[in-house]
Design a protein around this motif. Structure first.
Motif, PDB file in Angstrom:
ATOM      1  N   PRO A   1       0.829  -1.205   0.000  1.00  0.00           N
ATOM      2  CA  PRO A   1       0.000   0.000   0.000  1.00  0.00           C
ATOM      3  C   PRO A   1       0.862   1.254   0.000  1.00  0.00           C
ATOM      4  O   PRO A   1       1.930   1.288   0.606  1.00  0.00           O
ATOM      5  CB  PRO A   1      -0.778  -0.108   1.321  1.00  0.00           C
ATOM      6  N   GLY A   2       0.384   2.265  -0.681  1.00  0.00           N
ATOM      7  CA  GLY A   2       1.087   3.542  -0.729  1.00  0.00           C
ATOM      8  C   GLY A   2       0.895   4.314   0.565  1.00  0.00           C
ATOM      9  O   GLY A   2       0.108   3.921   1.424  1.00  0.00           O
ATOM     10  N   PRO A   3       1.622   5.412   0.708  1.00  0.00           N
ATOM     11  CA  PRO A   3       1.503   6.226   1.923  1.00  0.00           C
ATOM     12  C   PRO A   3       0.063   6.670   2.166  1.00  0.00           C
ATOM     13  O   PRO A   3      -0.626   7.071   1.232  1.00  0.00           O
ATOM     14  CB  PRO A   3       2.401   7.428   1.639  1.00  0.00           C
TER      15      PRO A   3
ATOM     16  N   TYR B   1       7.544  -2.371  -6.326  1.00  0.00           N
ATOM     17  CA  TYR B   1       8.962  -2.311  -5.985  1.00  0.00           C
ATOM     18  C   TYR B   1       9.572  -3.700  -6.067  1.00  0.00           C
ATOM     19  O   TYR B   1       8.861  -4.702  -6.200  1.00  0.00           O
ATOM     20  CB  TYR B   1       9.148  -1.736  -4.573  1.00  0.00           C
ATOM     21  N   ALA B   2      10.888  -3.764  -5.977  1.00  0.00           N
ATOM     22  CA  ALA B   2      11.607  -5.032  -5.904  1.00  0.00           C
ATOM     23  C   ALA B   2      12.258  -5.120  -4.532  1.00  0.00           C
ATOM     24  O   ALA B   2      12.853  -4.151  -4.061  1.00  0.00           O
ATOM     25  CB  ALA B   2      12.662  -5.111  -6.999  1.00  0.00           C
ATOM     26  N   GLU B   3      12.139  -6.260  -3.893  1.00  0.00           N
ATOM     27  CA  GLU B   3      12.747  -6.440  -2.576  1.00  0.00           C
ATOM     28  C   GLU B   3      14.260  -6.479  -2.716  1.00  0.00           C
ATOM     29  O   GLU B   3      14.802  -6.964  -3.707  1.00  0.00           O
ATOM     30  CB  GLU B   3      12.245  -7.727  -1.936  1.00  0.00           C
ATOM     31  N   GLY B   4      14.933  -5.959  -1.692  1.00  0.00           N
ATOM     32  CA  GLY B   4      16.388  -5.863  -1.725  1.00  0.00           C
ATOM     33  C   GLY B   4      17.085  -7.185  -1.948  1.00  0.00           C
ATOM     34  O   GLY B   4      17.996  -7.291  -2.777  1.00  0.00           O
ATOM     35  N   TRP B   5      16.683  -8.229  -1.242  1.00  0.00           N
ATOM     36  CA  TRP B   5      17.357  -9.522  -1.363  1.00  0.00           C
ATOM     37  C   TRP B   5      17.205 -10.104  -2.761  1.00  0.00           C
ATOM     38  O   TRP B   5      18.117 -10.765  -3.265  1.00  0.00           O
ATOM     39  CB  TRP B   5      16.873 -10.501  -0.287  1.00  0.00           C
ATOM     40  N   LYS B   6      16.066  -9.830  -3.405  1.00  0.00           N
ATOM     41  CA  LYS B   6      15.865 -10.347  -4.761  1.00  0.00           C
ATOM     42  C   LYS B   6      16.790  -9.646  -5.752  1.00  0.00           C
ATOM     43  O   LYS B   6      17.359 -10.283  -6.643  1.00  0.00           O
ATOM     44  CB  LYS B   6      14.403 -10.178  -5.190  1.00  0.00           C
TER      45      LYS B   6
END
Length: 143
Positions: free
Chosen positions: A12-14, A22-27
């Protein structure tokens, strides 16, 4: 090439606004390891700045914001730097809030720096029409 749907998440947005893609950091880090090799790239923190630490006497909680600048360097010497941000509201612990914010800011900066290497590493998510369509693709479950 662009990121496949298996790398893309939504939240959800702000303020309950439209969903953010978005893309998760670990991915993205795993993908960078596949693209460049685990020893074909590196990252280092250029700067890490605590922007603010606010304490509310009323709630006895902390709100913290941190900015990181990270450089991603390839084995051939090519590099990109970018900025990342981490923020946490209503934390009982100042130390835990700083820890979480620093990690979030560095991860965000790594992702942003990696996107400068092209669509495959996340730049395609800034194309709103692509982001709208890719989230509609069903991803088969991992076995």
């Amino acid at each position: 090439m662009k990121l496949g749907p298996e790398f893309i998440s939504q939240r959800p947005g702000p303020g309950g606004g439209p969903k953010l893609t978005y893309a998760e950091g670990w991915k993205i880090i795993n993908l960078a390891n596949e693209v460049f090799g685990f020893n074909g790239w590196s990252s280092n923190v250029v700067s890490l700045t605590t922007d603010f630490i606010d304490f509310s006497e009323e709630s006895r909680r902390y709100t913290v914001g941190v900015t990181a600048i990270v450089r991603v360097t390839l084995r051939d010497g090519a590099f990109h730097e970018d900025i990342g941000y981490g923020m946490l509201e209503n934390s009982k612990s100042k130390g835990a809030a700083l820890d979480k914010c620093k990690k979030e800011a560095v991860t965000d900066a790594i992702k942003r720096a990696l996107r400068n290497f092209g669509n495959l590493l996340g730049n395609c998510l800034y194309d709103k029409s692509y982001a709208q369509e890719v989230v509609k693709i069903k991803v088969p479950p991992v076995r």
